[in-house]
Each structure stands twice: as structure tokens, then as C-alpha cells.
Design a protein around this motif. Structure first.
Motif, PDB file in Angstrom:
ATOM      1  N   ASN A  95       0.961  -0.642  -0.222  1.00 24.86           N
ATOM      2  CA  ASN A  95       0.203   0.336  -0.037  1.00 24.86           C
ATOM      3  C   ASN A  95       1.127   1.115   0.064  1.00 24.86           C
ATOM      4  O   ASN A  95       0.710   2.281  -0.360  1.00 24.86           O
ATOM      5  CB  ASN A  95      -0.485  -0.007   0.921  1.00 24.86           C
ATOM      6  N   ASN A 104       2.260   2.052  -3.742  1.00 25.06           N
ATOM      7  CA  ASN A 104       0.762   2.500  -4.267  1.00 25.06           C
ATOM      8  C   ASN A 104       0.681   4.006  -4.295  1.00 25.06           C
ATOM      9  O   ASN A 104       0.530   4.810  -4.443  1.00 25.06           O
ATOM     10  CB  ASN A 104      -0.233   1.991  -3.822  1.00 25.06           C
ATOM     11  N   THR A 156       6.020   0.131 -10.114  1.00 21.76           N
ATOM     12  CA  THR A 156       5.860  -0.140  -8.261  1.00 21.76           C
ATOM     13  C   THR A 156       6.626  -1.531  -7.903  1.00 21.76           C
ATOM     14  O   THR A 156       6.602  -1.611  -6.524  1.00 21.76           O
ATOM     15  CB  THR A 156       4.221  -0.169  -8.914  1.00 21.76           C
TER      16      THR A 156
END
Length: 643
Positions: free
Chosen positions: A485, A488, A611
Motif C-alpha cells: 500500500n 502505491n 511499483t
């Protein structure tokens, strides 16, 4: 001999000590050799891999795993409601499965399967235990009936002579055909032990005395799906009115067999409130679920679409249409059939009976102890609890009085009072038991609950499984918080990582193309015709006319990445539709541009790769911080013994 035994014992003791030795520490936490090897052996390496090398690689992974889980505990992620709920649910499932296996649920499922293969036509002599009937007299009567049958008395005559239940007398004891789960399990056990033509010895149930007879057997007929028109006859109808409804039913039947829509006839004539709004369709019907006269008519229909002639039951005139035949599975390995049987076993009393038989063993395991109490005052206390809940006037038995206990739990009279009152109000089969007998039942119920809730104390393997599940959830939560998380959401960090590593994110030669997938081949060909006629420029508008039957997207692909096998690297090339291996859909592509040399991907094009790489960077930083917080020390002497 003694000397040899001494050395064997010494060797065993030595192995135990070695396995219990600390393999590594992280901060003040420690992991022993046995725990590490147990984890490693759950994911064994192929035989061709050097085991010591594999162990070394796994040691690094295992240390990181423990550090991440510890981080989750530090952040109190184990106190989050979602974690607690998932942990509790998993532990309950583990306990349920273990106890079900302990109660031999597989045998009960197999037994139900075997019994499901045939239907038995059953009759019974039934002497109900009514308040005004002496139990000893009822027992004498049933054994007189049994002796008469053994002497050759006709079963129907014996039903008429000895049964005291009006319904049984009227039906001559005929229960119709039954199969597994039709009747209570204890009745089923009596009946399925009979050969065709045999009758049982007297059997006493909670309701009365029974003698069952196996009149005949047949191969199981399974279930039926059907729709009906019910033409109800008003209560107290005169013969003329009854005749009117009989003729009406006959008229409706003739309309049905001449092809009149059955649903329309249901709407116009049926009085069955339960099915009239559903085109007359009834729930699936199995053996023994309806009156024998209704079932006989339904199961006499042989083909889908057959319609019965009107037949009369206590509810009125029925006209039944057979919609589907659902045969019983004859495959003892059929996962769907076994799953259905398992559900039925779990929700009927047969599994509960099997568990109840284990209670005596569980009481010993759970260290059950009954405490002494004043019986006279206990009875008065219970009576008061049941009537109005008033418990203050008692001295020898108070709400705090311990009635019985288990290893880690004490059950008080106050808890008993709540149970006794609720039981009385429920009016179930326990509600009329004498308090002392009901207390025995309560002890068994609480023992079952205690054993279930504390099963990990008695089955170490379950405790290990629970811990593994909890730690896996905590690992996921910690990784989400510190890596997935975070990566992101950290757009600045992602762009910085991209700019520092642009050379990694390269488009190899390929094409830009529109990929189009249609529900079937005909639609795919229609789309191709539309593109040929209108061109590709406004492809989104063109495809919108096909509603949700077509999916499409435009993207860049490297060579050999397109989802079709044959293409030409030419702008404007449209491939032939190719069928999916998973369903009836067809896919084709339209090439819009060529890319013949490698190019740097834009940030948006490379974002997925960036990512993923950035997550690894964050993970390594996180692990470095954890190793500072919890310094890892490997016990080299113990590690040298690991093999």
C-alpha cells in the motif's frame, strides 16, 4: 542389555536437547532448531537440490518472515477487529472439522450415500405415549402386537388392533416410501436394518412405541421438480359444490393437455398461495416429503412435460406438471453428491448423536468435576429461576455457587438458572425433564462447548495450524502497511525511482493494437464486417452498438505478447477471430502502429514495473530497520547440526 538401553535412552535425550537448542535469536525472541526444521519440511525442496544449500536459503527467508510478523505484533495489528474475526472463524472451522472427524462423519456420509440408493415402503404400528396412557400398559400392548405378528397376524390388522394414534389407524400404518433423511435417524436405523417383508422388534422413541415393517423396496427414484395447479374445495362444501370443482379441475386439465400455457392456467385457477406467484413451481420434491397419495401421482409421471390427470387429496384437486427428473447419484466419489450429503448429516441429529456419544471421553479429557450442592435447595432455586428469575432468597445455593467445573472454567448456579429458564420457555424436548436430569444434559452441553473452544489445549497440531494462519494474516497486513500500500500511495517515491532507473523500463519492438473479444464467433464476424464498412477511426462508438457482447481495448504490445497466434506486422492488419480455450468467446486484433526499435517507457506505461521494483526497495529498507531493532544472532554450533 541394560547397558544398551542406557545408551539408547541417552541418545534420545541428546537428540531432544539438540532439537530444543536455540538456532537463532532476534532481539529477545528465540527460535529453536525443531521449529525451523518443521517449517522447512512443510515446503521441501526437490530431491535434486542440495539440502544444506536449500536450508541456508530458507534460513534467511525464515528470519525475515519472523521479523515481519514481529513488526505486525508491535503495531498491534493482531488487535484489529478484522484480524480477530478471521482468526476466530478459522479456529472454529478447525475445531468443527476435527470434532466431526472424531465423530466419524465420513462413516455417516457413506452410510447416508448407501441408504440413498434405495427407497423403502414402510408401515408401522404406533402406540403414542399420551398423558392418560400408562407407559407400562403401552409397553405391554406393543409386545402383545409383536407376539401376534410373530404368530402370523396380518400387519394391517395389528395396526387396527393396537395403534392408538388416529392418523396411523386411518392410513393403516402406511408411511409410504422413505429414503435416507426422510425420518428421524433412529427410525431410519431400525428400518434400514430390515429385509423386505420383515418387521422390527418394538422400538421406543421419545413419542411412543413403534414396530416398523419393510413392505417393499425399490431403486431410489431421486427428486422431482414440478409445477401444480391446486383447485381447493371450500370447507363444508355440499356434494353439488364438490361436483362443480371436480368438473372444473377436469376442464382445466383438458386445457393444459391441449397446449394452453400452464403458467396462465396457474394464474387463472390455482389456489395454492405458496406457488401461484411462481408459475406454480414447487420446491424440489423428494421421497417422504409430501403425503403418499400426492407423491404416488407425481412420481408416476415418466417424462418431462407430462401432466397428471386431476387427483384429489385433503387439500383439493391437483394437476401436476413434471418439469425435471433429478436422479440420485450412484457414484460414491461424486463430490457434489457427497457435499450435499455432508450438509444434511451436519444439520440433522445423526452427527449430534455421534458427538453426544463422545461426551464421556471429553469429560475426562477436560477434567470435568461435579461439585456437591444441597439438592433440595437446588430444586427450589431452579423452580424459582424458571418461574420468575427470583434467586435472592436462597442461602445454600446462590447464583455464585459452583455446580461443576472444567480445567479452566467454572459453571455457576447463575449460569445454570439462565439455561433452565430458556429451556423451559423454548418448550423443546428438554423442557419437561426433571431438573436433576436436565442438569446432566447441561453438563454435557457445556462439556461439548468447552472441548470445542479449548481443543488447541489437547491437540497441538491444531494450535500449530492456528498459529500459522494467524501469522500468515499478520504478515499480509504488515506487508500491506509497509510495502504494497505504501508503494502505491507514494507517487513521489515512485517517480523518483522511475527517473533514477529509466534505462530498465524499455519497450522492446512490437505493435500498437486494438484487441477485440466477442461473446461468440457470429458476433466477432459481425464486428469485423462493421469495421470493414465503417473504418477503425471511431471504433469505440462502433463497438458500443453491440452492447455488452463485445469488449475491446487499445494498447502497445511487445512482439509475441498479442493474444492471437497469427499476425502480420502491417498497419491496418486485422487478424482472424480465434476461439478462447476457456469459453465460447472469440478474439481478434487490429494493428494501428508499428514500433521497430526499443524505446523508453513513459512513467504511466512503466508504472506496474516501477511499483514492483519500488516495493522491493521499501521491503529491504523495512527489513534493515527491523534488524536494527531486533538484532539477529545465529547460533553457529546449532546451525552446524542442522541437516
Amino acid at each position: 542389555m541394560k547397558k544398551k538401553l542406557f545408551f539408547v535412552a541417552a541418545a534420545v535425550a541428546f537428540l531432544h536437547v539438540v532439537n530444543a537448542q536455540t538456532l537463532f535469536t532476534y532481539g529477545k525472541k528465540s527460535i529453536n532448531k525443531k521449529e525451523f526444521l518443521k517449517a522447512f519440511d512443510k515446503n521441501p525442496s526437490p530431491d535434486t537440490v542440495d539440502r544444506k544449500k536449500a536450508l541456508k536459503e530458507y534460513l534467511d527467508l525464515f528470519i525475515n518472515y519472523k521479523l515481519k510478523v514481529q513488526s505486525a505484533y508491535d503495531d498491534k495489528l493482531n488487535e484489529q477487529p478484522i484480524f480477530k474475526n478471521e482468526s476466530s472463524t478459522f479456529k472454529n472451522q478447525l475445531a468443527d472439522n476435527y470434532i466431526n472427524n472424531e465423530a466419524n462423519i465420513d462413516f455417516l456420509i457413506q452410510q447416508a450415500f448407501d441408504r440413498s440408493q434405495k427407497d423403502i415402503h414402510v408401515a408401522q404400528i404406533y402406540i403414542e405415549l399420551k398423558p392418560d396412557v400408562d407407559n407400562i400398559y403401552a409397553q405391554k400392548q406393543i409386545f402383545k402386537a409383536y407376539n401376534d405378528l410373530k404368530q402370523g397376524k396380518n400387519f394391517e390388522e395389528a395396526v387396527k388392533t393396537y395403534s392408538n394414534d388416529e392418523s396411523t389407524i386411518q392410513t393403516k400404518g402406511d408411511l409410504g416410501f422413505i429414503t435416507t433423511f426422510t425420518l428421524p435417524y433412529e427410525y431410519e436405523n431400525e428400518i434400514y436394518n430390515l429385509k423386505q417383508g420383515e418387521f422390527s422388534a418394538p422400538y421406543k422413541s421419545a413419542l411412543g412405541w413403534h414396530i416398523f415393517k419393510n413392505i417393499e423396496e425399490r431403486k431410489a427414484v431421486g427428486k422431482r421438480r414440478a409445477a401444480q395447479i391446486l383447485i381447493a374445495i371450500p370447507t363444508g362444501a355440499t356434494p353439488n359444490i364438490k361436483e362443480y370443482y371436480a368438473k372444473l379441475a377436469d376442464s382445466v386439465y383438458h386445457l393444459a393437455i391441449k397446449g394452453e400455457d400452464f403458467e396462465d392456467l396457474v394464474n387463472d385457477f390455482s389456489n395454492d398461495r405458496a406457488t401461484v406467484s411462481n408459475a406454480g413451481v414447487m420446491p424440489e420434491i423428494g421421497i417422504g416429503e409430501y403425503a403418499p397419495d400426492f407423491e404416488a401421482q407425481l412420481f408416476a409421471l415418466k417424462n418431462k412435460g407430462d401432466i397428471s390427470k386431476p387427483f384429489l387429496t385433503e387439500f383439493g384437486w391437483h394437476i401436476v406438471k413434471l418439469l425435471d427428473i433429478l436422479p440420485v447419484s450412484t457414484d460414491s466419489k461424486d463430490p457434489v453428491a457427497l457435499s450435499s450429503l455432508k450438509q444434511q448429516v451436519e444439520r440433522t441429529n445423526r452427527l449430534a448423536r455421534a458427538k453426544k456419544a463422545l461426551t464421556k471421553k471429553w469429560m475426562t479429557i477436560c477434567k470435568f468435576k461435579a461439585e456437591p450442592f444441597d439438592e433440595k435447595e437446588f430444586l427450589a432455586f431452579t423452580d424459582s429461576a424458571v418461574k420468575d428469575g427470583s434467586l435472592k432468597e436462597f442461602k445454600k445455593v446462590t447464583p455464585a455457587t459452583v455446580l461443576f467445573s472444567f480445567e479452566k472454567q467454572k459453571i455457576t448456579a447463575g449460569e445454570w438458572a439462565k439455561f433452565a429458564r430458556a429451556t423451559k420457555q423454548s418448550k423443546n424436548q428438554l423442557s419437561n425433564l426433571h431438573p436433576i436430569i436436565l442438569l446432566k444434559e447441561y453438563q454435557e452441553i457445556m462439556c461439548g462447548e468447552y472441548y470445542h473452544d479449548h481443543l488447541e489445549d489437547y491437540v497441538p497440531a491444531l494450535k500449530d495450524q492456528s498459529q500459522e494462519f494467524d501469522e500468515a494474516n499478520l504478515l499480509f497486513a504488515a506487508m500491506d502497511k509497509y510495502v504494497w500500500n505504501k508503494a502505491n500511495e507514494d507517487t513521489v517515491g515512485l517517480r523518483k525511482h522511475y527517473n533514477q532507473n529509466k534505462a530498465k523500463y524499455i519497450w522492446q519492438p512490437g505493435v500498437s493494437a486494438i484487441v477485440i473479444t466477442a461473446n461468440n464467433q457470429n458476433i466477432a464476424l459481425a464486428v469485423i464486417d462493421s469495421i470493414k464498412a465503417s473504418g477503425i477511426k471511431n471504433w469505440r462508438t462502433l463497438l458500443s452498438h453491440f452492447d455488452n457482447k463485445v469488449l475491446a481495448d487499445s494498447s502497445r504490445f511487445e512482439n509475441n505478447q498479442l493474444p492471437v497466434s497469427t499476425i502480420e506486422k502491417t498497419v491496418g492488419f486485422m487478424s482472424k477471430p480465434e476461439k478462447s480455450i476457456n469459453d465460447e468467446s472469440y478474439t481478434f486484433v487490429y494493428i494501428t502502429a508499428l514500433h521497430n526499435i526499443p524505446e523508453t517507457r513513459s512513467f504511466d506505461d512503466a508504472r506496474g514495473f516501477v511499483t514492483n521494483d519500488y516495493q522491493q526497495v521499501l521491503e529491504q529498507k523495512w527489513l534493515a530497520a527491523l534488524k536494527k531493532k531486533y538484532p539477529v544472532v545465529i547460533n553457529q554450533a546449532v546451525w552446524n547440526t542442522v541437516k
